[in-house]
Structures are given as structure tokens and as C-alpha cells.
Design a protein around this motif. Structure first.
Motif, PDB file in Angstrom:
ATOM      1  N   ASP A 179       0.817  -1.222   0.000  1.00 37.95           N
ATOM      2  CA  ASP A 179       0.000   0.000   0.000  1.00 37.95           C
ATOM      3  C   ASP A 179       0.846   1.265   0.000  1.00 37.95           C
ATOM      4  N   SER A 180       1.946   1.242   0.731  1.00 36.41           N
ATOM      5  CA  SER A 180       2.755   2.453   0.836  1.00 36.41           C
ATOM      6  C   SER A 180       3.271   2.903  -0.531  1.00 36.41           C
ATOM      7  N   ALA A 181       3.557   1.947  -1.416  1.00 36.32           N
ATOM      8  CA  ALA A 181       4.041   2.298  -2.753  1.00 36.32           C
ATOM      9  C   ALA A 181       2.959   2.997  -3.560  1.00 36.32           C
ATOM     10  N   LYS A 182       1.711   2.597  -3.335  1.00 35.30           N
ATOM     11  CA  LYS A 182       0.591   3.256  -4.010  1.00 35.30           C
ATOM     12  C   LYS A 182       0.511   4.724  -3.596  1.00 35.30           C
ATOM     13  N   PHE A 183       0.665   4.994  -2.303  1.00 34.95           N
ATOM     14  CA  PHE A 183       0.611   6.389  -1.849  1.00 34.95           C
ATOM     15  C   PHE A 183       1.820   7.181  -2.335  1.00 34.95           C
ATOM     16  N   ASP A 184       2.971   6.530  -2.422  1.00 34.11           N
ATOM     17  CA  ASP A 184       4.134   7.193  -3.019  1.00 34.11           C
ATOM     18  C   ASP A 184       3.828   7.631  -4.444  1.00 34.11           C
ATOM     19  N   ALA A 185       3.170   6.756  -5.199  1.00 34.92           N
ATOM     20  CA  ALA A 185       2.829   7.078  -6.593  1.00 34.92           C
ATOM     21  C   ALA A 185       1.835   8.227  -6.661  1.00 34.92           C
ATOM     22  N   TYR A 186       0.841   8.217  -5.770  1.00 38.62           N
ATOM     23  CA  TYR A 186      -0.108   9.333  -5.729  1.00 38.62           C
ATOM     24  C   TYR A 186       0.625  10.648  -5.446  1.00 38.62           C
ATOM     25  N   GLY A 187       1.563  10.596  -4.497  1.00 38.08           N
ATOM     26  CA  GLY A 187       2.309  11.802  -4.168  1.00 38.08           C
ATOM     27  C   GLY A 187       3.151  12.296  -5.316  1.00 38.08           C
ATOM     28  N   ASP A 188       3.728  11.360  -6.082  1.00 33.33           N
ATOM     29  CA  ASP A 188       4.590  11.742  -7.197  1.00 33.33           C
ATOM     30  C   ASP A 188       3.815  12.433  -8.323  1.00 33.33           C
ATOM     31  N   VAL A 189       2.597  11.980  -8.582  1.00 38.93           N
ATOM     32  CA  VAL A 189       1.835  12.535  -9.710  1.00 38.93           C
ATOM     33  C   VAL A 189       0.891  13.657  -9.287  1.00 38.93           C
ATOM     34  N   GLY A 190       0.728  13.855  -7.972  1.00 44.72           N
ATOM     35  CA  GLY A 190      -0.215  14.856  -7.496  1.00 44.72           C
ATOM     36  C   GLY A 190       0.395  16.245  -7.380  1.00 44.72           C
ATOM     37  N   HIS A 191      -0.438  17.162  -6.879  1.00 40.04           N
ATOM     38  CA  HIS A 191      -0.011  18.551  -6.719  1.00 40.04           C
ATOM     39  C   HIS A 191      -0.599  19.113  -5.427  1.00 40.04           C
ATOM     40  N   GLY A 192       0.092  20.076  -4.854  1.00 42.36           N
ATOM     41  CA  GLY A 192      -0.425  20.807  -3.719  1.00 42.36           C
ATOM     42  C   GLY A 192      -0.509  20.002  -2.445  1.00 42.36           C
ATOM     43  N   PRO A 193      -1.396  20.419  -1.521  1.00 43.39           N
ATOM     44  CA  PRO A 193      -1.498  19.771  -0.208  1.00 43.39           C
ATOM     45  C   PRO A 193      -1.829  18.283  -0.290  1.00 43.39           C
ATOM     46  N   LYS A 194      -2.655  17.898  -1.251  1.00 39.67           N
ATOM     47  CA  LYS A 194      -3.030  16.489  -1.357  1.00 39.67           C
ATOM     48  C   LYS A 194      -1.815  15.620  -1.672  1.00 39.67           C
ATOM     49  N   ALA A 195      -0.938  16.131  -2.527  1.00 45.98           N
ATOM     50  CA  ALA A 195       0.283  15.387  -2.845  1.00 45.98           C
ATOM     51  C   ALA A 195       1.159  15.241  -1.601  1.00 45.98           C
ATOM     52  N   TRP A 196       1.218  16.293  -0.775  1.00 47.97           N
ATOM     53  CA  TRP A 196       2.001  16.232   0.462  1.00 47.97           C
ATOM     54  C   TRP A 196       1.427  15.176   1.404  1.00 47.97           C
ATOM     55  N   VAL A 197       0.098  15.147   1.533  1.00 45.17           N
ATOM     56  CA  VAL A 197      -0.558  14.156   2.400  1.00 45.17           C
ATOM     57  C   VAL A 197      -0.257  12.740   1.910  1.00 45.17           C
ATOM     58  N   HIS A 198      -0.340  12.526   0.586  1.00 42.60           N
ATOM     59  CA  HIS A 198      -0.056  11.201   0.045  1.00 42.60           C
ATOM     60  C   HIS A 198       1.403  10.811   0.261  1.00 42.60           C
ATOM     61  N   ALA A 199       2.315  11.755   0.063  1.00 39.68           N
ATOM     62  CA  ALA A 199       3.737  11.463   0.270  1.00 39.68           C
ATOM     63  C   ALA A 199       4.002  11.108   1.735  1.00 39.68           C
ATOM     64  N   ARG A 200       3.370  11.841   2.644  1.00 41.48           N
ATOM     65  CA  ARG A 200       3.504  11.530   4.069  1.00 41.48           C
ATOM     66  C   ARG A 200       2.971  10.138   4.374  1.00 41.48           C
ATOM     67  N   GLU A 201       1.795   9.824   3.815  1.00 38.21           N
ATOM     68  CA  GLU A 201       1.197   8.515   4.058  1.00 38.21           C
ATOM     69  C   GLU A 201       2.105   7.401   3.552  1.00 38.21           C
ATOM     70  N   GLY A 202       2.657   7.581   2.355  1.00 38.59           N
ATOM     71  CA  GLY A 202       3.555   6.569   1.816  1.00 38.59           C
ATOM     72  C   GLY A 202       4.771   6.356   2.682  1.00 38.59           C
ATOM     73  N   ARG A 203       5.350   7.440   3.163  1.00 38.16           N
ATOM     74  CA  ARG A 203       6.560   7.359   3.981  1.00 38.16           C
ATOM     75  C   ARG A 203       6.270   6.672   5.325  1.00 38.16           C
ATOM     76  N   MET A 204       5.183   7.080   5.986  1.00 40.18           N
ATOM     77  CA  MET A 204       4.884   6.541   7.316  1.00 40.18           C
ATOM     78  C   MET A 204       4.355   5.109   7.229  1.00 40.18           C
ATOM     79  N   LEU A 205       3.558   4.832   6.212  1.00 39.68           N
ATOM     80  CA  LEU A 205       3.017   3.487   6.071  1.00 39.68           C
ATOM     81  C   LEU A 205       4.115   2.491   5.719  1.00 39.68           C
ATOM     82  N   ARG A 206       5.096   2.952   4.980  1.00 37.41           N
ATOM     83  CA  ARG A 206       6.238   2.089   4.652  1.00 37.41           C
ATOM     84  C   ARG A 206       6.931   1.595   5.920  1.00 37.41           C
ATOM     85  N   ALA A 207       7.134   2.481   6.869  1.00 35.88           N
ATOM     86  CA  ALA A 207       7.774   2.086   8.127  1.00 35.88           C
ATOM     87  C   ALA A 207       6.902   1.120   8.915  1.00 35.88           C
TER      88      ALA A 207
END
Length: 413
Positions: free
Chosen positions: A135-163
Motif C-alpha cells: 500500500d505504501s508504494a501506491k501512496f508514493d505514486a499518488y504523491g509523485d503525480v499529485g499537486h499541492g497539499p493532497k500530494a504532500w498528504v499522500h507522500a507523508r502517508e507513503g513514507r509513514m506506512l512504509r515504516a
């Protein structure tokens, strides 16, 4: 064998979407092995309590998960992934503690990483963590292709969920992923594989239910065609992106050569953006249907032009089981060990998608042969009994003898 505790983030009934199909068949297999207690979250289907009463020795059904905004607020305050906060529930936690205290639970089967938070750190039995996909890789992908605050939230989710995925896997006795590709991806995202037993348990398909002759013909369902069909949950971001891609970039070029070509979007909960696609020439948005099989059966081509995909796509297996030619992206083909050009056709990029769709429309004998080969592949390689044959061995009591099963779950470590 003693009793099993099964924890899932979504009630495994009806089996009408990817994760629920897998959890449904796993739960039925567990119930065949011995008494099973189920803790899970209800959804809008309304069938959860009735289904669980019929299959589980006991169950706890949370009415619904937290609203996204509340889960996000709690996650930010606690420094945890939103995915975990959304499925944290005090009542379910108390019920889990009671089941473990008063029932002879030999094994806990955790379906989806969000539910690993309910496993106590010193549980003496076996713990199986079925992540399905990363799942964390999916959120990383959302963060990579997104923009603005939503992309930041997705990048955070990917990073924290990975751990958290690594932490949960290290605590479990065995971690399951849905394909070799997902297992390999997981290996690249952990600090080490020390003390992580990683195995692959692929998705299966009910080839008797999804069969060419399982539904009567409905020749008036679509127009003269050729008719291209996409099935899936239509409030899911990768599915939305796939149908938008088809409507905006692929279908218009196909219609230049085949003016009567139509694209049909079949699946529940279409968003406003998906519904708007129905205003385009040659596009029909059907929304939720009582039975998806007639829509697949009358298709000339089933398409899966996904650009973000995790695990194995059930929509692809369903179409293959119904002997339909399937056109898919490399991402959608992940985890299905079929041969390009034989059991399905893979296209990388829009121009190739267009060309291969037209080629299948123009050579019906090739398309029909591909469909027949696809069904043969599913029957031979992708049945649920074959996929779940080693489940008993995974769940054997720590000091007991292995159960007799017909085949092993494949080791991917």
C-alpha cells in the motif's frame, strides 16, 4: 487445529471488489479448517452481520470506519499513518482482547496492514499478515503525480506506512503478498529482510461463476460495436485515471477507424468526474449493476489501461475466465503469469493501446483464440483451491503437527 482470529479492514461480503474477493475466499477456507472469530468493519452493502453470523463462531462488526477528515486529524496529532487511524476502534480492540483471553486461539490472520494494530505484541500463536500488496508504494505514486497539499498528504502517508509495513512484517510469523512482483517491491522498501518470512499467495478466480456460458446471451445490451468494457470500483483513483485515459486519449483514435466503437464503464460509486465521461460520444457509464458478467460476456474487448496498479487485478482475471480478449497496460498485467499475445495482450503507451485494440477488432479469429487461451490459463493456474492449498500449513499451531494439504504456498523469500 484450534481456533483462528480473522481481522479484516472491510467485511468480506459480498465478494464484489478486489480485496473483498480475496478476503471472502480466505475466510471460507479458514472456516473449513476450524472455528473462526471475525473482527471487521461494515460497509454499505448491509449484508455483513447476516454473512458473519452464518460463517463465524463469533464476530464483532464495527458499523463503519472513521470519516477521512477525522482520521486525518487524529493521524496528524499522533504522528501515524491515516490508514491506521481510520481503522482504530476501541470497541474492536476490547473484543479482540476478550477473544484472545477466553478462546483457544492458535493463529491470527490479519487481512490488510491496517488491522495489524490489533495484534498484541506477545501473542504466543501464529500470526499471518496478508498485506495483499504494498500500500505504501501506491501512496508514493499518488504523491509523485499529485499537486499541492493532497500530494504532500499522500507522500507523508507513503513514507509513514512504509515504516509500519516493515514493523508489522517483522512482528508477524509470515507475511503474504499477492505476487512475486509485489514481494520483490517489498524487499526494496525495508531496511533488511532479517526475521521477515515473506511468501506469495496469489489471487484466484471462481471459474465456474465467471464462465462464458454462466449467463444467457444479451445481444441487445450494447450497440453494434465493437464494444470495449472496463469494470471496477469507480471511486478508486487508479480506476478513474484509467477510464479518463481511455476516453480522452485512446477511444477517439479508435473511433476514427471504427466509428461505432463504444466504451462502457461498469462499476459502483462512479464519481462526478466519471459520470461526466458519459457525455462524450461513444461512452456509457453504467454505474453499479446487479451482475457484472453479462457486461463482460457481451464485450468485444475488455480493457484495463491502468497506470497505477498494485497486486493482481481481479477485473483482468474475471474477463479472462469468461474467455474475453483483454487489452491491458504493463501495470495491470503485474502478477499474472500469462503470455503477451497468447492469453492477453499488453500495450505500453496510448499509441500501442490503439493499435492493438484495432488489430483485435479486425482479426476476430485471433481475438476468439486469445479468449479461449485466457480461460484455459485461468482454469489451470488461477483457481482459488490451488491458491489456498497451503493455508493450513501456514496456520498450524506452533507446537502441533502440520495439517495435510494438497499443495504449498510458494516461498518468495
Amino acid at each position: 487445529m484450534g481456533e483462528t482470529l480473522f481481522l479484516a479492514h472491510r467485511v468480506p461480503f459480498p465478494p464484489d471488489r478486489g480485496d473483498k474477493i480475496r478476503s471472502h475466499h480466505v475466510l471460507r477456507a479458514l472456516a473449513a479448517l476450524g472455528p473462526v472469530h471475525v473482527g471487521t468493519f461494515n460497509d454499505a452493502s448491509g449484508y455483513g452481520d447476516q454473512f458473519l453470523t452464518g460463517i463465524a463462531a463469533s464476530h464483532y462488526l464495527v458499523p463503519s470506519r472513521k470519516p477521512d477528515l477525522l482520521a486525518a486529524a487524529e493521524a496528524m496529532m499522533r504522528g501515524q499513518p491515516v490508514s491506521l487511524a481510520a481503522f482504530a476502534h476501541a470497541g474492536l480492540r476490547e473484543w479482540v482482547d476478550q477473544v484472545l483471553n477466553y478462546r483457544p486461539i492458535d493463529a491470527i490472520y490479519v487481512f490488510s496492514g491496517q488491522m495489524a494494530q490489533y495484534v498484541p505484541p506477545h501473542f504466543p500463536g501464529r500470526t499471518i499478515l496478508d498485506l495483499c500488496d504494498v500500500d505504501s508504494a501506491k501512496f508514493d505514486a499518488y504523491g509523485d503525480v499529485g499537486h499541492g497539499p493532497k500530494a504532500w498528504v499522500h507522500a507523508r502517508e507513503g513514507r509513514m506506512l512504509r515504516a509500519e509495513e516493515e514493523r508489522f512484517a517483522r512482528a508477524a510469523d509470515t507475511t503474504l503478498l499477492i505476487s512475486e512482483n509485489e514481494a520483490n517491491l517489498f524487499r526494496t522498501r525495508v531496511t533488511s529482510m532479517h526475521q521477515i518470512d515473506l511468501q506469495v499467495m496469489r489471487n484466484g478466480i471462481d471459474a465456474q461463476f465467471f464462465a462464458p456460458d454462466a449467463v444467457p446471451p444479451q445481444p441487445t445490451l450494447y450497440g453494434p460495436g465493437p464494444n470495449i468494457v472496463f469494470t471496477g470500483q469507480m471511486d478508486y483513483a487508479p480506476n478513474i485515471a484509467a477510464v479518463v485515459r481511455m476516453v480522452d486519449r485512446i477511444l477517439p483514435a479508435i473511433r476514427k477507424r471504427r466509428a461505432s466503437a463504444e466504451f462502457h464503464i461498469v462499476g459502483r460509486a462512479p464519481t462526478a468526474a466519471v459520470k461526466a465521461l458519459g457525455r462524450q460520444d461513444g461512452v456509457t457509464v453504467w454505474g453499479e449493476v446487479s451482475d457484472v458478467r453479462p457486461f463482460i460476456a457481451e464485450a468485444d474487448l475488455v480493457a484495463a489501461p491502468l497506470t497505477i496498479a498494485r497486486g493482481i487485478q481481479n477485473k483482468v482475471l474475471e474477463a479472462m475466465a469468461m474467455a474475453k480478449p483483454v487489452l491491458l497496460s504493463p501495470e495491470a498485467a503485474t502478477g499474472i503469469d500469462a503470455e503477451d499475445g497468447v492469453q492477453f495482450t499488453i500495450a505500453e503507451g496510448d499509441r500501442m493501446m490503439i493499435g492493438r485494440a484495432l488489430a483485435l477488432f479486425e482479426d476476430r479469429s485471433k481475438a476468439d483464440a486469445m479468449g479461449k487461451a485466457a480461460r484455459a490459463f485461468v482454469l489451470d493456474k488461477q483457481s482459488w483451491p490451488a491458491m489456498l492449498a497451503g493455508l493450513g500449513d501456514l496456520l498450524r499451531p506452533p507446537h502441533g503437527q502440520p495439517l495435510e494439504v494438497s499443495g504449498p504456498v510458494r516461498d518468495a523469500a
